[in-house]
Enzyme design. Structure first.
Site, PDB file in Angstrom:
ATOM      1  CD  GLU A 509      -3.324  -0.711   2.054  1.00 21.80           C
ATOM      2  OE1 GLU A 509      -3.150   0.102   2.897  1.00 21.80           O
ATOM      3  OE2 GLU A 509      -4.105  -1.682   2.117  1.00 21.80           O
ATOM      4  N   GLY A 510       1.675   1.189  -0.700  1.00 19.42           N
ATOM      5  CA  GLY A 510       2.790   2.389  -0.895  1.00 19.42           C
ATOM      6  C   GLY A 510       3.904   2.017   0.015  1.00 19.42           C
TER       7      GLY A 510
END
Length: 817
Positions: A509-510
């Site tokens: 998620e990043g």
């Protein structure tokens, strides 16, 4: 000589008196017109009765003249702003479509207040505390509790490499995959507060189970359908997802596009093809994705791809850009089933490929009208979702680690004393507790904001980065203080698998490096700043005159705010922020004041960096990351104060509040120092240092004494201990090691006076030192302990030895087939 010195002192006095007027106007952020009148009046008085050379007064009037001129708006706009407008347009960095969509996603709330340098605390303190509804509480106390009791993490991770079939069935039947799906489609319709609490509790038991539950309730088909799907799509898919008849995954990342997800090479070409025996206009898809959670067991694949229409079958465009669609896994050409193994944490994760997969156009989420809007859809939902899943899992793991470690260190003795009393261990336990308190505060307050309708794009990045990083530190610290108990794998190990999984949360998620270096400040500097985004919009306005009018208004408000922040940062640094207005008195007052100070200093430093470096700041990642760190630390310190109030301001928790605020504000100070040491324009760096640190770096990290207070608080069965670790599973079953440790801790606490009596006897040489069991028997035989007291201490010793026991195996048990 004396007369000359007297004249000099009198002149200095009048100069300082006059200078106090513009500084006060700036500090109080008085508007331009009123400030001009006040400064002009002060200059008249100073000229009439002040002391100094006539040329000095002439110079001051000359310097005052431009301030008068800029009050004439039309003249200012034509002669000054128009020229600056052209310069500004040349300085603004180019923003890609994907960057613009990311910047425009989400909302701005308290994060925007901190960017002003003059935060309005009422906006934060008036927000409601995170609350569960009766239905959410019942689910947490019922199905979630039962699920946790069903989970055997050693069996899941070592033997099955999957959840047992009965757990999968239970997850489907109890609608664990439908927490975010509205009730009208058969879902639970839970808030972010409940979603977070459920994930934290499950993760305190099993990372595999928590991840399995998190994905369908995070960014993926369900959430995208809820917000963007057509009514037909919602009615078809959402009830099936709610019942667990369909298992979703979402495929974004591929071998050629990881963090740079906007560069995905996967394609969909609009063309004619056969579908259910008929020729239709559809999409021919080709993709190669990896790291996709639930892909091996998914029945429907959410897919991000770039859509092309070379024959203009759906419109005039050739390239529509990133689009999202739902593809049944049974569609010919779809490949799923193979698995990755992320660091021996065997949640279902794997690759998926598609070769010439033909599907109808209405498989696009939202229909053809949403073609090319995939990235915008993803960014809008990630703006909130990034704050929930991974932070909550880090919270659950960290609370479990603190709950277990503080108990373990109290009951475990070395050199005749509890290891919790060693200063080195105290330091580590206090740090674990402080980081967990910060996570609790940030997650609780951010979830409450999401429940109120906020979409906190920048705070979600702060939460994702800092919660997973603090989770990593808590995990490392827990392994350190528990030593051999923590590193020996087996059913008795309650830390190892969570420790193994930490790098996974850091990566997804990043990736954290990307989040810290490019997103928190890179997005925040534009999205949260009170003027920058609007200035960029004005510069991009095709109507030049309207753009110039807007820019003129924004620019001079921006300049005024920057001058105000310079004055505020300087004055509050000189006074150690003692006189700044804050909403609370009492023991937390000073932390509110320090946040005010650092908010002004941060806003000043951010504006200066953007002015001096312009578009180059985007590539100065180490500078922007330090600015992002300062921003994050003051945001999290604000959350700590709000969280303490949300919990009723318990006095017992004040050591945790103080440790958290001191640690965060000290780190903010040090990141300011790092920024100024490395700022490329040394003259500007010197000016900023003078304004931000006129007294030097005077803020201290948490003291050792404070750490001792926290450890004493948490190594006993206290309410503060239960509040800090409120989200974990505490069910009374033999596989729940933190709960078993708690019971032994309670036993040790109940026997504290007996243990002291025995130790006093040993020190007095009434009992032979050495073997503790023998000492208990000897003390009983000598009448120092009653039979009942001796039995209680012997039972305690047996319980302690059971808890510090580690697993061992016959060699054949460790061979894998």
């Amino acid at each position: 000589m004396i007369g000359h010195m007297t004249d000099l002192l009198i002149g200095l006095f009048w100069l300082l008196l006059f200078a106090a007027v513009p500084i006060t106007m700036a500090y109080r952020r008085v508007d331009l017109g009123s400030s001009t009148l006040a400064i002009g009046g002060a200059l008249i008085v100073y000229s009439l009765i002040g002391y100094g050379h006539p040329l000095w007064f002439l110079l001051l009037w000359i310097l005052f003249a431009p301030l008068v001129v800029i009050n004439f708006t039309d003249f200012r706009r034509e002669k000054i702003t128009a020229r600056l407008f052209d310069v500004y347009k040349s300085m603004v960095p180019a923003i890609s479509d994907t960057e613009r969509e990311a910047l425009e996603s989400g909302s701005v709330s308290w994060d925007g207040e901190l960017f002003t340098g003059l935060p309005n605390w009422a906006n934060l303190m008036s927000q409601p505390a995170p609350e569960l509804t009766a239905e959410e509480r019942a689910f947490l106390d019922g199905p979630v509790e039962k699920l946790c009791a069903m989970l055997d993490d050693w069996k899941i991770t070592h033997e099955l490499a999957d959840l047992p079939p009965e757990v999968w069935e239970y997850l489907r039947n109890e609608r664990f995959f439908a927490m975010i799906i509205p009730t009208e489609y058969g879902g639970l319709g839970f808030s972010a507060v409940a979603n977070s609490a459920v994930l934290a509790k499950i993760c305190s038991r099993s990372v595999v189970a928590a991840t399995t539950v998190a994905v369908p309730n995070s960014l993926g088909p369900g959430e995208l359908l809820i917000h963007y799907g057509t009514e037909e799509q919602k009615n078809h898919w959402l009830p099936r997802l709610a019942k667990g008849e369909e298992i979703p995954c979402f495929a974004l990342t591929g071998p050629r596009a990881g963090s740079d997800a906007g560069a995905i090479p996967d394609t969909g070409v609009v063309c004619k093809g056969q579908w259910e025996g008929k020729e239709i206009v559809g999409i021919r898809l080709n993709w190669d994705k990896r790291y996709i959670t639930l892909a091996p067991v998914a029945t429907v694949v959410g897919l991000a791809f770039k859509l092309y229409d070379p024959d203009h079958l759906i419109g005039d465009q050739d390239d529509y850009g990133i689009t999202a669609a739902l593809i049944p896994a049974s569609t010919p050409g779809v490949v799923t089933g193979r698995r990755h193994l992320p660091l021996n944490t065997p949640f279902q994760n794997g690759p998926t490929q598609g070769k010439d997969v033909f599907v109808p156009l209405d498989f696009i989420i939202g229909g053809v009208e949403r073609a090319g809007q995939g990235w915008k859809m993803l960014m809008e939902q990630l703006a909130a979702g990034r704050a929930i899943s991974l932070p909550s899992e880090s919270q659950g793991s960290s609370q479990a680690a603190v709950y277990a470690s503080t108990a373990y260190c109290r009951i475990r003795k070395q050199f005749g004393i509890s290891i919790a009393r060693f200063e080195g261990v105290e330091e580590v336990l206090a740090r674990m507790a402080g980081h967990t308190y910060i996570m609790n505060a940030g997650i609780g307050c951010t979830m409450a904001a999401i429940k109120q309708g906020e979409i906190p794009a920048v705070p979600s990045a702060i939460m994702k980065y800092h919660c997973t990083e603090m989770g990593r530190m808590v995990g490392n610290d827990a392994m350190d203080v528990q030593g051999g108990k923590a590193i020996i794998s087996g059913p008795e190990n309650y830390l190892g698998r969570a420790y193994d999984s930490i790098p996974i949360s850091i990566t997804v998620e990043g990736a954290n490096i990307l989040t810290r270096n490019l997103i928190i400040f890179g997005q925040g500097a534009i999205r949260c700043h009170p003027f920058v985004f609007d200035e960029m919009q004005a510069a991009a306005n095709p109507d030049f005159e309207q753009g110039l009018r807007d820019f003129d208004n924004l620019l001079f408000r921006h300049i005024g705010a920057t001058m105000s922040n310079a004055a505020r940062a300087f004055v509050m640094a000189l006074t150690h922020a003692r006189y700044t207005d804050v909403p609370r008195q009492g023991p937390t007052k000073r932390y509110f004041q320090h946040i005010n100070r650092y908010s002004a200093a941060f806003a000043l430093a951010a504006d200066t960096a953007m002015l001096i470096l312009g578009g180059e700041l985007k590539r100065k990642e180490t500078l922007s990351s330090r600015l992002g760190d300062v921003f994050s630390y003051i945001y999290l310190a604000s959350m700590v104060l709000k969280h303490h109030e949300n919990q009723g301001s318990p006095e017992e928790d004040l050591p945790l509040v103080e440790w958290s605020c001191r640690a965060l504000l000290y780190k903010a100070q040090e990141q300011f120092h790092g920024l100024l040491r490395n700022f490329p324009n040394r003259a500007v760096a010197g000016m900023l240092r003078f304004l931000i640190f006129p007294r030097g770096r005077s803020y201290d990290a948490p003291s050792d004494k404070l750490g001792k207070q926290i450890v004493r608080l948490l190594t006993r069965p206290t309410e503060a201990r239960e509040r800090l670790c409120a989200n974990i599973y505490k069910g009374d079953d033999p596989r729940n090691m933190p709960r078993r440790l708690q019971k032994v801790l309670e036993q040790v606490e109940a026997n504290a006076l007996l243990s002291r009596k025995l130790q006093d006897a040993i020190r007095s040489k009434l009992v032979t030192p050495g073997d503790e069991i023998a000492a208990i028997h000897e003390a009983r035989d000598a009448g120092i302990l009653s039979a009942e007291e001796a039995a209680s201490l012997l039972a305690q010793d047996a319980a302690v030895m059971e808890m510090i026991r580690v697993d061992d195996f016959p060699p054949e048990a460790l061979r894998r087939s």
